[in-house]
Motif scaffolding. Structure first.
Motif, PDB file in Angstrom:
ATOM      1  N   GLN A   1      42.472  32.274  33.274  1.00  0.00           N
ATOM      2  CA  GLN A   1      43.520  33.341  33.261  1.00  0.00           C
ATOM      3  C   GLN A   1      43.655  34.349  34.605  1.00  0.00           C
ATOM      4  O   GLN A   1      42.336  34.373  35.055  1.00  0.00           O
ATOM      5  CB  GLN A   1      43.492  34.208  32.021  1.00  0.00           C
ATOM      6  CG  GLN A   1      43.907  33.552  30.875  1.00  0.00           C
ATOM      7  CD  GLN A   1      43.839  34.569  29.836  1.00  0.00           C
ATOM      8  OE1 GLN A   1      43.629  35.592  29.638  1.00  0.00           O
ATOM      9  NE2 GLN A   1      44.333  34.139  28.562  1.00  0.00           N
ATOM     10  N   GLU A   2      44.545  34.597  35.143  1.00  0.00           N
ATOM     11  CA  GLU A   2      44.620  35.407  36.391  1.00  0.00           C
ATOM     12  C   GLU A   2      44.075  36.785  36.135  1.00  0.00           C
ATOM     13  O   GLU A   2      43.274  37.253  37.169  1.00  0.00           O
ATOM     14  CB  GLU A   2      46.203  35.854  36.815  1.00  0.00           C
ATOM     15  CG  GLU A   2      46.280  36.858  37.688  1.00  0.00           C
ATOM     16  CD  GLU A   2      45.833  36.489  39.212  1.00  0.00           C
ATOM     17  OE1 GLU A   2      45.623  37.088  40.060  1.00  0.00           O
ATOM     18  OE2 GLU A   2      45.473  35.061  39.219  1.00  0.00           O
ATOM     19  N   SER A   3      43.852  37.369  34.823  1.00  0.00           N
ATOM     20  CA  SER A   3      43.248  38.641  34.649  1.00  0.00           C
ATOM     21  C   SER A   3      41.787  38.315  34.832  1.00  0.00           C
ATOM     22  O   SER A   3      40.819  39.247  35.110  1.00  0.00           O
ATOM     23  CB  SER A   3      43.454  39.276  33.151  1.00  0.00           C
ATOM     24  OG  SER A   3      43.437  38.405  32.168  1.00  0.00           O
ATOM     25  N   GLU A   4      41.213  37.270  34.420  1.00  0.00           N
ATOM     26  CA  GLU A   4      39.724  36.962  34.214  1.00  0.00           C
ATOM     27  C   GLU A   4      39.283  36.646  35.732  1.00  0.00           C
ATOM     28  O   GLU A   4      38.337  36.980  36.003  1.00  0.00           O
ATOM     29  CB  GLU A   4      39.396  35.584  33.369  1.00  0.00           C
ATOM     30  CG  GLU A   4      39.574  36.189  32.129  1.00  0.00           C
ATOM     31  CD  GLU A   4      38.835  37.097  31.526  1.00  0.00           C
ATOM     32  OE1 GLU A   4      37.466  37.042  31.971  1.00  0.00           O
ATOM     33  OE2 GLU A   4      39.459  38.100  30.822  1.00  0.00           O
TER      34      GLU A   4
ATOM     35  N   LYS B   1      50.456  35.835  39.061  1.00  0.00           N
ATOM     36  CA  LYS B   1      50.844  36.930  38.619  1.00  0.00           C
ATOM     37  C   LYS B   1      49.897  37.062  37.116  1.00  0.00           C
ATOM     38  O   LYS B   1      49.600  36.167  36.589  1.00  0.00           O
ATOM     39  CB  LYS B   1      52.376  36.854  37.937  1.00  0.00           C
ATOM     40  CG  LYS B   1      53.287  36.727  39.071  1.00  0.00           C
ATOM     41  CD  LYS B   1      54.803  36.779  38.574  1.00  0.00           C
ATOM     42  CE  LYS B   1      55.607  36.437  39.871  1.00  0.00           C
ATOM     43  NZ  LYS B   1      57.102  36.715  39.455  1.00  0.00           N
ATOM     44  N   ILE B   2      49.783  38.478  36.871  1.00  0.00           N
ATOM     45  CA  ILE B   2      48.729  38.723  35.654  1.00  0.00           C
ATOM     46  C   ILE B   2      49.744  39.134  34.391  1.00  0.00           C
ATOM     47  O   ILE B   2      50.982  39.537  34.425  1.00  0.00           O
ATOM     48  CB  ILE B   2      48.074  40.105  36.055  1.00  0.00           C
ATOM     49  CG1 ILE B   2      46.838  40.170  35.173  1.00  0.00           C
ATOM     50  CG2 ILE B   2      48.831  41.277  35.984  1.00  0.00           C
ATOM     51  CD1 ILE B   2      45.836  41.107  35.532  1.00  0.00           C
ATOM     52  N   SER B   3      49.237  38.729  33.401  1.00  0.00           N
ATOM     53  CA  SER B   3      49.968  38.880  32.121  1.00  0.00           C
ATOM     54  C   SER B   3      49.212  40.180  31.157  1.00  0.00           C
ATOM     55  O   SER B   3      48.238  40.350  31.346  1.00  0.00           O
ATOM     56  CB  SER B   3      49.907  37.546  31.079  1.00  0.00           C
ATOM     57  OG  SER B   3      48.619  37.427  30.604  1.00  0.00           O
ATOM     58  N   MET B   4      49.994  40.687  30.350  1.00  0.00           N
ATOM     59  CA  MET B   4      49.602  41.880  29.391  1.00  0.00           C
ATOM     60  C   MET B   4      50.300  41.644  28.029  1.00  0.00           C
ATOM     61  O   MET B   4      51.384  41.359  27.813  1.00  0.00           O
ATOM     62  CB  MET B   4      49.746  43.185  29.921  1.00  0.00           C
ATOM     63  CG  MET B   4      49.144  44.295  29.312  1.00  0.00           C
ATOM     64  SD  MET B   4      49.413  45.868  30.074  1.00  0.00           S
ATOM     65  CE  MET B   4      48.191  45.824  31.010  1.00  0.00           C
TER      66      MET B   4
END
Length: 691
Positions: free
Chosen positions: A158-161, A248-251
């Protein structure tokens, strides 16, 4: 230079030999460079061949040691060529793994193995072993390392990680003081691995972001801690680079909706809009959510009910400490307030699942293990309240506060010197350091705790501060600065004792202030003194261009002659400037500038100006390394001048750090442009003192 290349390790050995004229033992070289004697011996053969072209050789005597045999000029030539020359760099396993991680984390495409073998000067087998270690490290972030023969190596996750991994790779290997230097553009990147890590966050991006964040911080009803400030800078710098690569990051939508309900979201949205325009990218709403989290990471609780709960939890923690230590702490207001002020933003960060970093974690575990274990017992009430285990980094912060509470002694002791304590974390380092200082020294009173990013020297002078005790170097201030470890080891105490002795021997150097309420007549008199000093600076401003100087002493001699046509006064200015230089380097590291300043009987008025140097001039910086100087900034005050005049000069020195455009103007701008900036700063300062 000979055809043979020498490694970075051999280069260090040769520098040591060039610096010594007597025999040195193999074991002493090994100890100095933290390598084995065998490694030193292996490197000597290539070194001996490399120095032949300089007419030098290695002279060895059994039982005595080794030395470089050659003329002084030959030694200088070797050192000069070593500085400019290239070498085959050898890396430790940890350095190799850091560099591999840096490449993988910033590349969207697979990386071939031969890229790593060429970059690291090792075999494919060594790279394969390093990749095993890298794979283990990535598992902490749920990132998978994929190896495909013929295609290469890449990551999935994942992008956030991925962003969290990049940020933590930086934080694990570059401490916050170094990141602070990067923000100030002071960083000297000697180590190749560190330089590669810093490439993950572009300096130009950091500089632009700092301006934008500073503008939007005004809209908050609280200040970002230095820790949160740096965290937000790094997060945004990484986000911009990732967005440019279409990552792109997700939330979670529910959580994003919750964040929208906070006032910080509107500030974050405005900041995101400005970032979009400056960097010509589109900032998605999820990114705004993450900015909101960083802004809220410095904020306390918003309701009285929550604060009541927190006060009860803090008291419960102190009660546990009382039982464990036998010390009465619950009604120590200073301890209770400090703990609550720390816990408010810390709990917010924990609730938002944000990382809490503590640059002193390992040192606290190693040197204050009992205090760390005490903190681990005291945090149980907080863990029960949150329903989660606290990370070691947060336990270490609690240990700092408990240490400060336990070491705090009753008030009423005689305090001789007033000090300000400066730190980079803003989350507990200062509390522990201040408490330790006041316990160790009955003649030091800590009257102010300040951020190393925003040093308001005029405020400190008003409070009668004699010197600053800081965990990081602070340049361009007139007050004495002593740099210590936040845990105040013996060598730090020696530094403090030396400064106190110096101040006792030279009491006139202490800038004392009187904080008494002043009447109208006294206020008007003070304003007249400010006006007089400002006029002196504006009337005596100068900006000179010179082709070259051989030494800083030549610069000082030339400026001294310009500042006074009287030979005796000119020599006095020269003498006092040189005396200041001998006390320590005045180089502003990373800026290509030096700040030549002193108080002298050779002038009767304030003088401010700069000398631009067209050709190369090198001077020793605070790390005892030579640094190129293209600009010499001159600040001269009369030996016995008014305190408000010192405040004016202090303001200008702080502007050099706080306003990057001011330094750029001094280096490159027209004289009219520099004068206008100077005029604006002084006008703002005067108006502030009128109110």
């Amino acid at each position: 230079m000979g055809q043979i290349k020498i490694t970075a390790r051999q280069k260090k050995i040769l520098i040591r030999l060039c610096s010594e004229y007597k025999y040195v033992t193999i074991s002493s070289i090994a100890k100095k460079l933290s390598i084995s004697s065998r490694t030193v011996l292996r490197g000597l053969k290539d070194i001996d061949l490399w120095i032949e072209s300089y007419g030098c050789s290695l002279e060895k005597k059994a039982g005595i040691g080794i030395r470089l045999k050659g003329s002084v000029e030959a030694r200088k030539d070797i050192l000069k060529d070593l500085e400019k020359g290239k070498e085959v760099k050898s890396y430790s396993p940890k350095e190799r793994q850091i560099m591999i991680l840096g490449e993988l984390l910033q590349n969207n495409e697979p990386v071939k193995l031969f890229v790593f073998t060429k970059m690291l000067n090792v075999t494919e087998g060594t790279v394969s072993h390093d990749l095993d270690k890298v794979e283990e490290w990535l598992k902490d972030y749920s990132l998978n390392l994929v190896r495909k023969p013929g295609l290469g190596v890449y990551m999935e996750g994942q992008e956030s990680e991925i962003r969290k991994a990049i940020a933590n790779l930086i934080y694990e290997n570059i401490n916050e003081a170094q990141l602070l230097d990067l923000i100030r553009e002071n960083l000297s990147t000697e180590v190749n691995t560190r330089e590669r890590l810093l490439n993950l966050i572009e300096k130009d991006t950091i500089r632009k972001l700092e301006t934008l964040i500073f503008e939007h911080e005004e809209a908050l009803d609280y200040r970002l801690t230095d820790n949160a400030y740096i965290g937000l800078l790094v997060h945004l710098a990484l986000a911009i680079q990732r967005i440019k690569k279409n990552e792109k990051i997700s939330m979670d939508k529910t959580y994003l909706k919750e964040l929208k309900g906070y006032g910080e979201f509107e500030i974050a949205a405005n900041l995101a809009e400005k970032i979009s325009k400056v960097f010509n990218i589109e900032i998605p709403e999820q990114e705004t959510g993450y900015i909101t989290m960083h802004l809220r990471g410095s904020k306390g609780f918003e309701s009285k009910g929550e604060n009541t709960v927190l006060e009860a939890l803090a008291k419960e923690m102190l009660q546990v400490a009382e039982v464990e230590t036998g010390s009465f702490l619950e009604y120590d207001v200073q301890s209770l307030t400090g703990l609550i002020n720390h816990l408010e933003p810390a709990i917010n960060r924990l609730k938002m699942n944000m990382d809490i970093r503590n640059p002193l974690l390992q040192e606290i575990k190693e040197h204050y293990s009992e205090l760390f274990m005490l903190a681990a017992k005291c945090i149980v009430p907080i863990e029960n309240y949150l329903g989660m285990k606290l990370p070691d980094s947060e336990i270490a912060y609690i240990a700092m506060h408990l240490g400060a509470a336990l070491e705090r002694t009753p008030s009423g002791r005689k305090k001789v010197f007033k000090a300000a304590v400066s730190c980079t974390t803003g989350m507990g380092t200062s509390a522990l350091l201040a408490a330790r200082i006041e316990k160790e020294y009955d003649n030091i009173q800590v009257v102010e705790i300040i951020s190393s990013l925003h040093v308001k020297e005029s405020r400190l002078i008003d409070k009668g501060v004699d010197f600053i005790i800081s965990t990081v170097p602070i340049e361009a201030v007139l007050l004495p600065v002593v740099v210590v470890n936040p845990l105040l080891f013996d060598k730090d105490k020696d530094k403090l004792q030396a400064l106190i002795k110096q101040l006792k021997n030279n009491p006139e150097t202490n800038v004392k202030a009187q904080n008494n309420t002043i009447d109208l007549k006294e206020k008007l008199s003070r304003l007249n003194i400010y006006a007089e000093g400002i006029l002196q600076v504006l009337n005596n401003f100068f900006l000179y261009d010179y082709l070259s100087f051989s030494t800083m002493e030549e610069v000082i001699e030339e400026i001294s002659s310009k500042l006074s046509t009287d030979k005796e006064n000119s020599l006095q200015i020269q003498k006092d400037l040189i005396a200041r230089e001998e006390k320590g380097s005045t180089v502003l590291s990373g800026f290509g500038a030096a700040l030549l300043h002193c108080k002298t009987s050779g002038v009767k008025k304030l003088h401010f100006g700069a000398v631009r140097i067209n050709e190369e001039l090198y001077s020793l910086n605070t790390e005892n390394d030579y640094e190129q100087i293209k600009l010499a900034i001159i600040m001269i005050a009369p030996e016995h001048c008014h305190k408000p005049h010192i405040e004016i000069m202090s303001l200008l020195s702080s502007k050099l750090m706080e306003e990057p455009d001011f330094l750029v103007s001094l280096q490159e701008g027209l004289e009219k442009e520099v004068y206008k900036k100077l005029n604006n700063y002084l006008e703002e300062f005067y108006n502030m003192n009128i109110n």
